[in-house]
Design a protein around this motif. Sequence first.
Motif, PDB file in Angstrom:
ATOM      1  N   VAL A  76       0.802  -1.228   0.000  1.00  0.00           N
ATOM      2  CA  VAL A  76       0.000   0.000   0.000  1.00  0.00           C
ATOM      3  C   VAL A  76       0.836   1.281   0.000  1.00  0.00           C
ATOM      4  O   VAL A  76       0.292   2.370   0.077  1.00  0.00           O
ATOM      5  CB  VAL A  76      -0.983   0.018   1.197  1.00  0.00           C
ATOM      6  CG1 VAL A  76      -1.995  -1.107   1.078  1.00  0.00           C
ATOM      7  CG2 VAL A  76      -0.250  -0.043   2.526  1.00  0.00           C
ATOM      8  N   VAL A  77       2.150   1.144  -0.099  1.00  0.00           N
ATOM      9  CA  VAL A  77       3.020   2.319  -0.053  1.00  0.00           C
ATOM     10  C   VAL A  77       3.198   2.911  -1.450  1.00  0.00           C
ATOM     11  O   VAL A  77       3.232   2.195  -2.452  1.00  0.00           O
ATOM     12  CB  VAL A  77       4.391   1.984   0.579  1.00  0.00           C
ATOM     13  CG1 VAL A  77       5.255   1.162  -0.349  1.00  0.00           C
ATOM     14  CG2 VAL A  77       5.120   3.244   0.998  1.00  0.00           C
ATOM     15  N   LYS A  78       3.295   4.207  -1.485  1.00  0.00           N
ATOM     16  CA  LYS A  78       3.553   4.918  -2.738  1.00  0.00           C
ATOM     17  C   LYS A  78       5.033   4.753  -3.060  1.00  0.00           C
ATOM     18  O   LYS A  78       5.895   5.099  -2.251  1.00  0.00           O
ATOM     19  CB  LYS A  78       3.191   6.397  -2.564  1.00  0.00           C
ATOM     20  CG  LYS A  78       3.458   7.258  -3.777  1.00  0.00           C
ATOM     21  CD  LYS A  78       3.077   8.696  -3.481  1.00  0.00           C
ATOM     22  CE  LYS A  78       3.407   9.592  -4.652  1.00  0.00           C
ATOM     23  NZ  LYS A  78       3.097  10.996  -4.347  1.00  0.00           N
ATOM     24  N   GLN A 109       4.450   7.305   2.285  1.00  0.00           N
ATOM     25  CA  GLN A 109       3.135   7.821   1.926  1.00  0.00           C
ATOM     26  C   GLN A 109       2.298   6.689   1.328  1.00  0.00           C
ATOM     27  O   GLN A 109       2.829   5.810   0.646  1.00  0.00           O
ATOM     28  CB  GLN A 109       3.270   8.941   0.900  1.00  0.00           C
ATOM     29  CG  GLN A 109       4.051  10.129   1.408  1.00  0.00           C
ATOM     30  CD  GLN A 109       4.280  11.164   0.304  1.00  0.00           C
ATOM     31  OE1 GLN A 109       3.973  10.924  -0.850  1.00  0.00           O
ATOM     32  NE2 GLN A 109       4.827  12.296   0.685  1.00  0.00           N
ATOM     33  N   PRO A 110       0.973   6.739   1.534  1.00  0.00           N
ATOM     34  CA  PRO A 110       0.116   5.703   0.948  1.00  0.00           C
ATOM     35  C   PRO A 110      -0.055   5.896  -0.553  1.00  0.00           C
ATOM     36  O   PRO A 110       0.083   7.009  -1.059  1.00  0.00           O
ATOM     37  CB  PRO A 110      -1.214   5.895   1.683  1.00  0.00           C
ATOM     38  CG  PRO A 110      -1.222   7.317   2.097  1.00  0.00           C
ATOM     39  CD  PRO A 110       0.227   7.681   2.355  1.00  0.00           C
ATOM     40  N   LYS A 111      -0.360   4.793  -1.256  1.00  0.00           N
ATOM     41  CA  LYS A 111      -0.591   4.838  -2.699  1.00  0.00           C
ATOM     42  C   LYS A 111      -1.734   5.786  -3.045  1.00  0.00           C
ATOM     43  O   LYS A 111      -1.650   6.548  -3.990  1.00  0.00           O
ATOM     44  CB  LYS A 111      -0.995   3.455  -3.217  1.00  0.00           C
ATOM     45  CG  LYS A 111       0.103   2.575  -3.629  1.00  0.00           C
ATOM     46  CD  LYS A 111      -0.510   1.303  -4.235  1.00  0.00           C
ATOM     47  CE  LYS A 111       0.539   0.234  -4.373  1.00  0.00           C
ATOM     48  NZ  LYS A 111      -0.026  -1.026  -4.878  1.00  0.00           N
ATOM     49  N   ASN A 112      -2.812   5.679  -2.268  1.00  0.00           N
ATOM     50  CA  ASN A 112      -3.980   6.511  -2.525  1.00  0.00           C
ATOM     51  C   ASN A 112      -4.731   6.773  -1.222  1.00  0.00           C
ATOM     52  O   ASN A 112      -4.414   6.191  -0.193  1.00  0.00           O
ATOM     53  CB  ASN A 112      -4.898   5.855  -3.564  1.00  0.00           C
ATOM     54  CG  ASN A 112      -5.299   4.450  -3.167  1.00  0.00           C
ATOM     55  OD1 ASN A 112      -5.712   4.212  -2.040  1.00  0.00           O
ATOM     56  ND2 ASN A 112      -5.152   3.503  -4.081  1.00  0.00           N
ATOM     57  N   ALA A 131      14.250   3.423  -2.848  1.00  0.00           N
ATOM     58  CA  ALA A 131      12.816   3.653  -3.002  1.00  0.00           C
ATOM     59  C   ALA A 131      12.057   3.016  -1.834  1.00  0.00           C
ATOM     60  O   ALA A 131      12.544   2.064  -1.210  1.00  0.00           O
ATOM     61  CB  ALA A 131      12.341   3.064  -4.327  1.00  0.00           C
ATOM     62  N   PRO A 132      10.861   3.507  -1.523  1.00  0.00           N
ATOM     63  CA  PRO A 132      10.104   2.998  -0.375  1.00  0.00           C
ATOM     64  C   PRO A 132       9.895   1.481  -0.344  1.00  0.00           C
ATOM     65  O   PRO A 132      10.031   0.871   0.717  1.00  0.00           O
ATOM     66  CB  PRO A 132       8.769   3.741  -0.484  1.00  0.00           C
ATOM     67  CG  PRO A 132       9.143   5.043  -1.099  1.00  0.00           C
ATOM     68  CD  PRO A 132      10.207   4.695  -2.098  1.00  0.00           C
ATOM     69  N   LYS A 133       9.585   0.850  -1.474  1.00  0.00           N
ATOM     70  CA  LYS A 133       9.380  -0.606  -1.455  1.00  0.00           C
ATOM     71  C   LYS A 133      10.680  -1.344  -1.139  1.00  0.00           C
ATOM     72  O   LYS A 133      10.680  -2.318  -0.383  1.00  0.00           O
ATOM     73  CB  LYS A 133       8.794  -1.089  -2.778  1.00  0.00           C
ATOM     74  CG  LYS A 133       7.323  -0.756  -2.897  1.00  0.00           C
ATOM     75  CD  LYS A 133       6.668  -1.452  -4.045  1.00  0.00           C
ATOM     76  CE  LYS A 133       5.198  -1.055  -4.055  1.00  0.00           C
ATOM     77  NZ  LYS A 133       4.426  -1.775  -5.043  1.00  0.00           N
ATOM     78  N   ASP A 134      11.799  -0.868  -1.677  1.00  0.00           N
ATOM     79  CA  ASP A 134      13.099  -1.477  -1.358  1.00  0.00           C
ATOM     80  C   ASP A 134      13.465  -1.215   0.101  1.00  0.00           C
ATOM     81  O   ASP A 134      14.049  -2.066   0.768  1.00  0.00           O
ATOM     82  CB  ASP A 134      14.190  -0.935  -2.285  1.00  0.00           C
ATOM     83  CG  ASP A 134      13.996  -1.387  -3.727  1.00  0.00           C
ATOM     84  OD1 ASP A 134      13.449  -2.497  -3.924  1.00  0.00           O
ATOM     85  OD2 ASP A 134      14.376  -0.638  -4.636  1.00  0.00           O
TER      86      ASP A 134
END
Length: 145
Positions: free
Chosen positions: A41-43, A76-79, A116-119
């Motif tokens: 769910v992360v941007k 930050q959240p995706k949406n 990046a946030p996902k990494d």
Amino acid sequence: MERMIIFCMLFFCSSMVLTAAPQKAVKYKQLVKTIEHLETVVKDEDAELLHTPENPVDGCLFTAVTCFQNGTLKLQPKNSQVNSTFIKTVKILRRTILRDSGKQCESSCESYEKKAPKDFLKGFAKLMKKVIRHAGAEGYGKSTI
């Protein structure tokens, strides 16, 4: 009678020591699942890059975990649909995970590469898995976290 009381006290104390490490491991495994959920769910695009500790030495685990915890505040959240769940999840990760070992760590959070946030979250999950291994070893007297 005295021997029986001493034996019971010794048995009780030793059983408490043996159950402490598995409880920590369960707590850490739940945190890994929370981190992995946050990855979904992360941007990730157009988001701020975050310092991502990789392979910290054992004495620096507390510093690395703290670095990750501070970095979660910048996620930050995706949406907007996932915003309330996102905030609750980040609050869970901000709680105290490890106690400070008191050892001075040479590397600071800023010394690690930005990713990046996902990494960043994948690195956090990887570190928590390392903490789980240490928590399991702690129950057998092999490590201190």
